[in-house]
Design an enzyme around this catalytic site. Structure first.
Site, mmCIF file in Angstrom:
data_model
loop_
_atom_site.group_PDB
_atom_site.id
_atom_site.type_symbol
_atom_site.label_atom_id
_atom_site.label_comp_id
_atom_site.label_asym_id
_atom_site.label_seq_id
_atom_site.Cartn_x
_atom_site.Cartn_y
_atom_site.Cartn_z
ATOM 1 N N GLU A 249 -0.823 -5.673 -0.692
ATOM 2 C CA GLU A 249 0.173 -6.059 0.295
ATOM 3 C C GLU A 249 -0.152 -7.446 0.847
ATOM 4 O OE1 GLU A 249 0.542 -2.848 3.175
ATOM 5 O OE2 GLU A 249 -0.063 -1.390 1.643
ATOM 6 N N GLU A 358 7.734 -3.644 9.018
ATOM 7 C CA GLU A 358 7.090 -2.423 9.502
ATOM 8 C C GLU A 358 6.593 -2.653 10.917
ATOM 9 O OE1 GLU A 358 3.197 0.431 8.512
ATOM 10 O OE2 GLU A 358 3.850 -1.084 7.055
#
Length: 444
Positions: A249, A358
């Site tokens: 990520e 997120e």
């Protein structure tokens, strides 16, 4: 809710679990409080050479070192003080240190002394040269350079070193022990169906992916509660049956408890055990950095403004066709790689690519939903200049070629809090707008 596009219930349910079982950022790595360290261990070039020779031809920790660490693990929470010897084992020796305008200390560490080479299998290989960039990467000219505060006044790390953001005693005290410092560990505050992580993402799955690329605009979202964060990133996921998830990520995040400020930080994260543990930036071995130009975890600038100028960064993650490692490029700089030896489920390819935002919501029973915002804090319907975006979303095929991602599926667990919408444009290619204000009369 924007809905789930072109996918069956089984695939949707699996992807929902992927996004909702992410416990990585509720971990010890997210309980950090940054304070400037008064400790400094400058070394002269002669001492640097001696130290390199010593570390290359001696064990990383002696028996006495391990005993000291065990003792420190037992007592450091109560004593609230670490010896210089212990700090030296966490913060690598440096040849130069740089004081960033935001208070961070950036240490220029010899490339062979970075955390990844504490692992013998990696130490034996040393840092590798960057592989061939995926075909089609140079469409549209040179990539935009990523700007960071630590080198904004012309400071730089010498050739043969990499810039590592220094860890402080206050950060280490928030970990369970010195041996687990820098490694995330899952928490049980939430059930798997409600672990506090809320997403607004576009994704593709059920394919063979050898990387991903996208452009993310940068914001400085307000984060309201301790241990919460807000981010925008790319997820590259290997979901092998009977195995826990593995991910690479990269993107930007605002996490005041972790970094000490509310500025957006360039960050990476990886896990190979379904988020039961994982590693941020260079806090623990897991990523080999090869550039002297970028510091992972350091502040990036400038940031976008509502109804004003937009600033973005390009993020590329791809598999080296020759060695199988997975490389990271941000802007015009190849940053380094995740060694495939540490992530065996990525030996062949990734199975899912995700793009978007997120937020970790630290809401407890009886509390209102957090007011931590995602992206700009505005819903995607407001569009360009007002909402957060990820544009020019691409994937990499088995021939090391970039291709448009195509129509993406969408997930937003709480669309009245944070939502996502997708589209296509001649110049932007496939894109999503996403985000929201969090707590509002319709957000529950």
């Amino acid at each position: 809710m924007s809905g789930i596009v072109k996918t069956g219930f089984k695939t949707w349910f699996r992807l929902l679990l992927i996004t909702r079982q992410k416990t990585k950022k509720t971990s010890n790595a997210n309980k950090f409080t940054i304070m400037e360290s008064s400790y400094c261990h400058d070394i002269t070039p002669i001492i640097s050479i001696f130290l390199l020779f010593f570390l290359l031809f001696s064990p990383i920790f002696s028996a006495k070192d391990l005993k000291d660490l065990r003792n420190a693990n037992t007592t450091f929470h109560s004593n609230k003080k670490l010896t210089n010897n212990t700090m030296k084992k966490i913060n690598k020796p440096f040849v130069k240190s740089i004081k960033s305008p935001d208070g961070d200390i950036i240490d220029c560490v010899l490339i062979h002394l970075q955390p990844a080479f504490d692992i013998p299998i990696l130490k034996a290989t040393g840092p590798l040269d960057p592989p061939e960039i995926p075909n089609g990467n140079k469409k549209g000219g040179m990539e935009t350079e990523v700007k960071q505060l630590w080198n904004s006044k012309g400071e730089s790390c010498p050739q043969g070193t990499i810039p590592i953001r220094r860890q402080t005693e206050s950060e280490i005290f928030t970990s369970d022990s010195i041996s687990t410092f820098g490694k995330t560990t899952s928490r049980n505050d939430f059930s798997p169906s409600d672990n506090g992580h809320e997403h607004a993402i576009g994704y593709v799955t059920d394919g063979e992916f050898y990387g991903a690329k996208a452009t993310l605009n940068v914001w400085a979202p307000n984060v309201t509660r301790a241990h919460e964060f807000s981010l925008s990133q790319i997820w590259v996921i290997a979901d092998v049956p009977t195995h826990p998830l593995s991910t690479f990520e990269a993107g930007w995040q605002v996490a005041p408890t972790m970094y000490g400020t509310s500025s957006p930080r360039l960050f990476i994260f990886s896990t190979n055990d379904g988020y039961r543990s994982g590693c941020y930036n260079l806090k623990c071995p897991g990523f080999v950095q090869t550039t002297q130009e970028i510091s992972l975890g350091a502040t990036i600038y400038p940031v976008s403004t509502y109804n004003g100028r937009q600033f973005d960064i390009k993020v590329l993650i791809w598999k080296d066709p020759r060695h199988g490692n997975w490389w990271l490029k941000v802007g015009n700089t190849v940053v380094g790689y995740w060694p495939v030896a540490l992530f065996p489920d990525f030996n062949k390819h990734a199975t899912t690519i995700q793009y978007g935002g997120e937020v970790y919501n630290a809401q407890r029973p009886g509390q209102q939903h957090t007011s931590t915002i995602m992206g700009s804090g505005h819903f995607p319907a407001e569009g360009y200049g007002k909402a957060s975006y990820v544009r020019n979303m691409e994937i990499i095929d088995e021939y090391n070629a970039l291709k448009p991602v195509g129509d993406v599926n969408l997930i937003a667990e709480k669309p009245k809090c944070y939502d996502v919408k997708n589209g296509f444009d001649k110049f932007w290619g496939y894109y999503i707008f996403f985000g929201g204000p969090g707590n509002n009369p319709n957000c529950h």
